[in-house]
Design a protein around this motif. Structure first.
Motif, PDB file in Angstrom:
ATOM      1  N   VAL A  37       0.832  -1.208   0.000  1.00  0.00           N
ATOM      2  CA  VAL A  37       0.000   0.000   0.000  1.00  0.00           C
ATOM      3  C   VAL A  37       0.872   1.265   0.000  1.00  0.00           C
ATOM      4  CG1 VAL A  37      -1.856   1.244   1.184  1.00  0.00           C
ATOM      5  CG2 VAL A  37      -1.900  -1.229   1.079  1.00  0.00           C
ATOM      6  N   TRP A 297     -20.552  -1.337   0.983  1.00  0.00           N
ATOM      7  CA  TRP A 297     -19.649  -1.656   2.095  1.00  0.00           C
ATOM      8  C   TRP A 297     -20.393  -1.885   3.424  1.00  0.00           C
ATOM      9  CZ3 TRP A 297     -14.823  -3.337   2.036  1.00  0.00           C
ATOM     10  CH2 TRP A 297     -14.126  -3.388   3.252  1.00  0.00           C
ATOM     11  N   PRO A 298     -21.344  -1.019   3.777  1.00  0.00           N
ATOM     12  CA  PRO A 298     -22.074  -1.279   5.029  1.00  0.00           C
ATOM     13  C   PRO A 298     -22.692  -2.686   5.045  1.00  0.00           C
ATOM     14  CG  PRO A 298     -22.593   0.893   4.227  1.00  0.00           C
ATOM     15  CD  PRO A 298     -21.765   0.242   3.158  1.00  0.00           C
ATOM     16  N   GLU A 301     -19.934  -5.113   5.715  1.00  0.00           N
ATOM     17  CA  GLU A 301     -19.592  -5.047   7.139  1.00  0.00           C
ATOM     18  C   GLU A 301     -20.610  -5.815   7.964  1.00  0.00           C
ATOM     19  OE1 GLU A 301     -17.005  -1.046   8.134  1.00  0.00           O
ATOM     20  OE2 GLU A 301     -19.176  -0.878   8.199  1.00  0.00           O
ATOM     21  N   ASP A 308     -19.113 -11.833  13.894  1.00  0.00           N
ATOM     22  CA  ASP A 308     -18.217 -11.097  14.785  1.00  0.00           C
ATOM     23  C   ASP A 308     -16.863 -10.850  14.158  1.00  0.00           C
ATOM     24  OD1 ASP A 308     -20.062 -10.854  16.766  1.00  0.00           O
ATOM     25  OD2 ASP A 308     -19.514 -12.750  17.717  1.00  0.00           O
ATOM     26  N   ALA A 310     -14.421  -8.340  11.409  1.00  0.00           N
ATOM     27  CA  ALA A 310     -14.293  -7.161  10.555  1.00  0.00           C
ATOM     28  C   ALA A 310     -14.216  -7.681   9.116  1.00  0.00           C
ATOM     29  CB  ALA A 310     -13.033  -6.397  10.906  1.00  0.00           C
ATOM     30  N   PRO A 311     -14.602  -6.862   8.123  1.00  0.00           N
ATOM     31  CA  PRO A 311     -14.544  -7.327   6.738  1.00  0.00           C
ATOM     32  C   PRO A 311     -13.156  -7.882   6.415  1.00  0.00           C
ATOM     33  CG  PRO A 311     -15.647  -5.229   6.835  1.00  0.00           C
ATOM     34  CD  PRO A 311     -15.118  -5.504   8.212  1.00  0.00           C
ATOM     35  N   LEU A 313     -11.398  -8.683   3.851  1.00  0.00           N
ATOM     36  CA  LEU A 313     -11.027  -8.642   2.446  1.00  0.00           C
ATOM     37  C   LEU A 313      -9.548  -8.334   2.349  1.00  0.00           C
ATOM     38  CD1 LEU A 313     -14.202  -7.026   2.288  1.00  0.00           C
ATOM     39  CD2 LEU A 313     -13.627  -7.969   0.085  1.00  0.00           C
ATOM     40  N   SER A 314      -8.947  -8.814   1.304  1.00  0.00           N
ATOM     41  CA  SER A 314      -7.517  -8.591   1.133  1.00  0.00           C
ATOM     42  C   SER A 314      -7.260  -7.129   0.789  1.00  0.00           C
ATOM     43  CB  SER A 314      -7.012  -9.487   0.013  1.00  0.00           C
ATOM     44  OG  SER A 314      -5.736  -9.076  -0.383  1.00  0.00           O
ATOM     45  N   SER A 315      -6.099  -6.631   1.189  1.00  0.00           N
ATOM     46  CA  SER A 315      -5.743  -5.274   0.773  1.00  0.00           C
ATOM     47  C   SER A 315      -5.130  -5.302  -0.628  1.00  0.00           C
ATOM     48  CB  SER A 315      -4.777  -4.638   1.763  1.00  0.00           C
ATOM     49  OG  SER A 315      -3.597  -5.417   1.840  1.00  0.00           O
ATOM     50  N   TRP A 339     -10.048  -2.966  -3.108  1.00  0.00           N
ATOM     51  CA  TRP A 339     -10.341  -1.884  -2.171  1.00  0.00           C
ATOM     52  C   TRP A 339      -9.623  -0.650  -2.690  1.00  0.00           C
ATOM     53  CZ3 TRP A 339     -13.238   0.045   1.438  1.00  0.00           C
ATOM     54  CH2 TRP A 339     -12.769   1.080   2.247  1.00  0.00           C
ATOM     55  N   THR A 342      -7.955   5.368  -1.742  1.00  0.00           N
ATOM     56  CA  THR A 342      -8.218   6.778  -1.995  1.00  0.00           C
ATOM     57  C   THR A 342      -9.710   7.093  -1.886  1.00  0.00           C
ATOM     58  OG1 THR A 342      -6.283   6.926  -3.393  1.00  0.00           O
ATOM     59  CG2 THR A 342      -7.956   8.614  -3.707  1.00  0.00           C
ATOM     60  N   LEU A 343     -10.529   6.249  -2.453  1.00  0.00           N
ATOM     61  CA  LEU A 343     -11.969   6.517  -2.448  1.00  0.00           C
ATOM     62  C   LEU A 343     -12.667   5.912  -1.239  1.00  0.00           C
ATOM     63  CD1 LEU A 343     -12.612   5.779  -6.217  1.00  0.00           C
ATOM     64  CD2 LEU A 343     -12.342   8.010  -5.156  1.00  0.00           C
ATOM     65  N   LYS A 344     -11.985   5.051  -0.528  1.00  0.00           N
ATOM     66  CA  LYS A 344     -12.572   4.333   0.601  1.00  0.00           C
ATOM     67  C   LYS A 344     -13.825   3.578   0.166  1.00  0.00           C
ATOM     68  CE  LYS A 344     -10.142   6.231   4.259  1.00  0.00           C
ATOM     69  NZ  LYS A 344      -9.078   5.280   3.952  1.00  0.00           N
TER      70      LYS A 344
ATOM     71  N   ARG B 132     -13.339  -5.911  20.417  1.00  0.00           N
ATOM     72  CA  ARG B 132     -14.573  -6.169  19.671  1.00  0.00           C
ATOM     73  C   ARG B 132     -15.768  -6.187  20.608  1.00  0.00           C
ATOM     74  NH1 ARG B 132     -17.322 -10.391  18.722  1.00  0.00           N
ATOM     75  NH2 ARG B 132     -15.823 -11.875  19.539  1.00  0.00           N
ATOM     76  N   ILE B 228     -10.517  -3.701  14.707  1.00  0.00           N
ATOM     77  CA  ILE B 228     -11.820  -4.308  14.453  1.00  0.00           C
ATOM     78  C   ILE B 228     -12.636  -3.513  13.454  1.00  0.00           C
ATOM     79  CG2 ILE B 228     -12.148  -5.676  16.536  1.00  0.00           C
ATOM     80  CD1 ILE B 228     -13.493  -3.176  17.695  1.00  0.00           C
ATOM     81  N   PHE B 232      -8.779  -1.370   6.768  1.00  0.00           N
ATOM     82  CA  PHE B 232      -8.914  -0.552   5.573  1.00  0.00           C
ATOM     83  C   PHE B 232      -8.960   0.943   5.812  1.00  0.00           C
ATOM     84  CE2 PHE B 232     -10.709  -4.615   4.334  1.00  0.00           C
ATOM     85  CZ  PHE B 232      -9.869  -4.872   3.277  1.00  0.00           C
TER      86      PHE B 232
END
Lengths: 394, 528
Positions: A37, A297-298, A301, A308, A310-311, A313-315, A339, A342-344, B132, B228, B232
């Motif tokens: 990154v 994204w929500p 999530e 339980d 967090a997402p 996903l690979s960076s 992902w 920059t744009l999140k 968490r 948590i 990202f």
């Protein structure tokens, strides 16, 4: 066994990860440090230095060079002014895309062409009757991309580069070597590519690195490039589409209209390879269209938080092919996703039935959470996803 | 005269967040900032021409993901750049380098303890698990244990269920974290002091406590909460400095229709009976609103803007007892070149991350000893970043900015806080000498020096006693105690006066949690 790049010794010295991959037969760094990154960040905040020598390159010279390229590709390049670059694709007789690349006009009779796959034989096959010479300079000409908001400052301080317009190309002196600099790239940011003799590579690399120190230059690898090119909405051969020369299944072939290359096709001119088929394809309208997608994204999530988590996903950008659904039926596939720091947002490039390609259309993309295949909503958005003003600004 | 739906006092990131959410809900909002620049302590300032500093707060830690999304902050310029290694130079010439790459971290730790090297990932996992469980607490208004309203009971119940489901181990760990010192807690896991020391230091940031003081373990948890939220978004270096976060929130607020005025200091809250009806500016102008929301700290808000006379005696006592006592300072430098550390010379990824100088537990305790007796640490604990390495836009080509967070710098000097201006340069010298010891030749690279003592933080940035969190993040000042029991839900004893700054739940840091939750509570309760 991989072939060394012109910058090989420099890149190996810098690469802390030992992660390389094969790009067109050349040993190419995936990343230089574990966290790619940072390299991506250089493309967007400073300058990323990236070896693009593995691209296939051809120099076509002669009285008929322009007419020939116009005959075999999707554009009429005879109108191009010397010192300009254009992006185009080329198709087979059935109007199916073989490859895409850039064409630079050096002078009246000299053009250079880039390609992702080797195209020498294919070009040669159409050249009889044209007064020209085709040189495969793929492994004699090195190419180094400097991409990012400070790239202009870096090049101005180590070469005699003056003002250069977006998609312009100019002969220059860098590290005492004759080079050519074009304002092009694959990151969708302000950026340049330096083209030089293979043997001058190290000198050019060193000069750029030295000058770049003051501007935050960072050697970048293909993992970072993949994220940037997805944000820029660029397609990649072998990932987002497949060359008509190499696939046997007709459905795997694509017309330019199916992969978002509509703008590169100049139909109404002298005959060219695939023209008839392309005309028919345009009239009929293609069944598929390339789209940019933004995952909800929500919702992602929420899916993870059911477990339980967090997402997870690979960076890294993904090239996994994922089905796209609507109302329970498959309507397309995602071919690249990433992902976007920059744009999140989580972005994807995919192909869907044309009637579902309008901006704003909401579809569903497969996503696996805890070994369970589920779907997440994704909205069709404009491509490029990220398009900073500095990219084309004088 | 126009009556606004809401007037927000203070253009810090929380005040701006409240303003943005209220404006987004269609309310007419006016935000007033005393200084010429927005951001409060989350501010970027070009202190020397060409050099932009995150003058006070310098990293993004727990910026709430939903705030980023709901206020569309990337669209208004928010960019968070990676900051993922922690470099700990030691005085004996060795170092520790922890980062995103597990192998590098393992090898670096194994130099000191193979056992710790293998334990470290398990510890991170356990802490992530704990945080968490605690996350619902920071992502909602504080539960009120004294309330019998169904909503409050429900949220207590939900919390209770978390504890119950989590089982005994979790409850035990939680109690330990709330009562133990950072050093004791970490020593249950690790043996190498070279690791325990810098890790424990994150438990004392911004507090007037030492790493061996009970209760400091809890603050460690905050450092794992970021994980948590997913890797990202939550942790990193804001492009253009911390002020860029505030500016993105401000632009979002304006986009949604909020009005923002700078150079507009408030002198008091305008009261009619026990009701807030507006504010009086320092220039004497009166502005009216249905609600007034203060983003300033509780002490300044209640004792400054409202005044003791208009408040209940018990409440005043609570606010007076509320611990501010700033303990840290900041040294911002413009550099001609990057320093070369004795323990790890030259450039490298260690300069791209966070540099924590906390070489031993005794070192930290001695630094605290100075502060206990009313002096700044002669040999301080430091947290350093070089934002210009990743973000060249903050310094001229080839030059750098260096941000040094310094602890301890107690507000209450032996000679009194007003003695700070006369000790400021000596404080700056102590810090620069400490860095010089780690990176010989460093001092000759300094082009400009900017020092912030707790006194400056109070006078210039309005942080009472220079406390960077609007009040210590100690357990007796968190959740339903923040800032006073019975008033932890953004409401205050004054009708229509609300509190949205870091002195409200869930507390300090650039997380925008209080700002968001205050607006959310106001809107849900139909208060505006």
């Amino acid at each position: 066994m991989g072939y060394p790049s012109p910058f090989h010794e420099r890149m190996v010295a810098l690469n802390e990860t030992w992660k390389y991959k094969d790009w067109a037969g050349i040993v190419s760094p995936c990343r230089f440090i574990e966290n790619h990154v940072y390299e991506y960040t250089a493309f967007r905040q400073a300058t990323g230095l990236l070896d693009v020598s593995p691209l296939y390159k051809y120099e076509i010279t002669g009285k008929d060079a322009g007419a020939f390229i116009s005959y075999v590709t999707s554009r009429d390049v005879t109108k191009m002014k010397p010192g300009r670059v254009t992006y185009l694709c080329w198709c087979d007789d059935h109007g199916k895309v073989i490859d895409d690349g850039t064409v630079t006009r050096l002078d009246e009779q000299t053009f250079r062409m880039t390609a992702a796959d080797p195209q020498y034989a294919w070009l040669l096959g159409y050249s009889s009757g044209f007064d020209l010479k085709i040189d495969d300079i793929s492994r004699t000409m090195a190419a180094l991309a400097l991409q990012g908001p400070t790239s202009r400052d870096v090049l101005k301080s180590c070469s005699d580069l003056g003002e250069l317009k977006f998609f312009g190309s100019v002969a220059a002196k860098l590290a005492g070597k004759k080079v050519r600099i074009s304002r092009t790239g694959y990151t969708g940011d302000l950026g340049y590519e330096v083209w030089c003799d293979w043997n001058d590579g190290v000198a050019v690399w060193d000069a750029c690195m030295q000058a770049g120190k003051a501007y935050g230059i960072v050697a970048a690898g293909l993992d970072a490039l993949d994220m940037a090119r997805i944000e820029a909405g660029f397609i990649l051969l072998g990932v987002d589409y497949f060359s008509a020369l190499h696939v046997t299944v007709p459905e795997k072939k694509s017309s330019p209209y199916e992969i978002g290359l509509d703008g590169t096709v100049e139909l109404d001119r002298d005959p060219f390879v695939g023209q008839k088929a392309l005309r028919a394809a345009r009239e009929k309208g293609s069944e598929r269209a390339l789209v940019g997608l933004e995952l909800d994204w929500p919702e992602l999530e929420a899916m993870y938080s059911e477990h339980d988590m967090a997402p997870a996903l690979s960076s890294m950008a993904s090239r996994e092919s994922l089905p796209i659904y609507l109302d329970g039926g498959q309507v397309g596939r995602v071919s690249s996703s990433s992902w976007s720091p920059t744009l999140k947002k989580y972005l994807a490039i995919g192909s869907v039935r044309r009637e579902l390609s309008a901006v704003g259309t909401v579809l569903e993309v497969e996503h696996t959470v805890m070994f369970e295949r589920r779907t997440v909503h994704a909205r069709v958005v404009e491509r490029p996803f990220f398009d900073p003003e500095r990219k084309r600004k004088p | 005269m126009k009556t606004y739906d809401a007037i927000v006092i203070g253009g810090g990131h929380n005040g701006l967040t409240t303003a943005a959410y209220l404006a987004k809900a269609g309310k007419s909002v006016l935000l007033l900032e005393r200084r010429h620049v927005l951001g409060g302590a989350a501010v970027s300032e070009e202190i020397f021409p060409g050099y932009t500093f995150s003058a006070c707060s310098y990293v993004v830690s727990l910026l709430r993901p939903n705030v980023i999304r709901e206020l569309e902050l990337p669209r208004f310029g928010l960019q968070i750049l990676p900051l993922e290694t922690t470099f700990n130079p030691l005085l004996d010439g060795r170092y520790l380098l922890r980062g995103k790459d597990p192998e590098t971290t393992y090898r670096s730790l194994a130099k000191f303890s193979k056992k710790d090297a293998e334990t470290a990932p398990l510890f991170s996992q356990a802490m992530a698990e704990l945080s968490r469980m605690v996350k619902p607490i920071i992502d909602g208004p504080a539960p009120d244990p004294a309330s019998f309203k169904p909503k409050d009971l429900f949220s207590l119940l939900r919390l209770g269920r978390i504890f119950k489901d989590a089982g005994e181990d979790f409850v035990a760990a939680q109690v330990k974290m709330m009562t133990m010192s950072a050093v004791d807690f970490l020593s249950e896991w690790f043996e190498a002091e070279q690791l325990i020391s810098p890790m424990s230091a994150s438990g004392i940031i911004g507090t007037f406590l030492g790493v061996r003081s009970p209760g400091t373990a809890y603050v460690l948890l905050h450092h794992y909460m970021g994980e948590i939220d997913g890797s990202f978004r939550a942790w990193g270096l804001p492009k253009g400095g911390t002020g860029a976060i505030s500016m993105a929130i401000a632009k979002s607020a304006q986009h949604f229709g909020a009005e923002i005025r700078t150079n507009a200091g408030v002198s008091k809250v305008l009261l009619e009976g026990d009701k807030a009806v507006g504010v009086v500016l320092e220039n004497g102008d009166e502005l009216r609103a249905k609600t007034v929301i203060s983003g300033c700290d509780p002490r300044r808000t209640f004792l400054g803007f409202v005044g003791e006379k208009s408040l209940d005696g018990d409440f005043v006592k609570q606010i007076k007892r509320y611990k501010m006592r700033g303990s840290s300072g900041k040294v911002n430098l413009a550099l001609d070149r990057l320093p070369s550390f004795k323990s790890l010379p030259g450039d490298g990824p260690h300069l791209k991350g966070d540099i924590t100088f906390a070489p031993s537990i005794d070192f930290l305790e001695k630094a605290y000893d100075d502060a206990k007796y009313g002096a700044f640490s002669r040999r301080p604990f430091m947290n350093i970043v070089f934002p210009s390495v990743t973000d060249p836009s903050v310094a001229p080509a080839g030059k750098h900015v260096m941000s040094i967070f310094v602890q301890y710098a107690p507000y209450h000097l032996k000679e009194g806080p007003e003695a700070w201006p006369s000790q400021k340069e000596a404080f700056g010298d102590a810090v620069c000498n400490m860095v010089e010891e780690l990176a010989p030749g460093f001092k000759s690279s300094i082009l400009h020096r900017h020092i912030l003592t707790p006194w400056d933080l109070e006078k210039e940035y309005g942080l009472t006693e220079g406390n960077i969190f609007h009040g210590e993040l100690s357990i007796e000042q968190l959740a339903f105690f923040r800032p006073a029991s019975g008033f932890a839900r953004y409401r205050t004893p004054i009708r229509n006066l609300w509190l949205c700054g870091s002195g409200a739940h869930p507390g300090g840091g650039v997380m925008a949690g209080p700002g968001w939750l205050c607006a959310k509570t106001m809107l849900e309760e139909g208060a505006v």
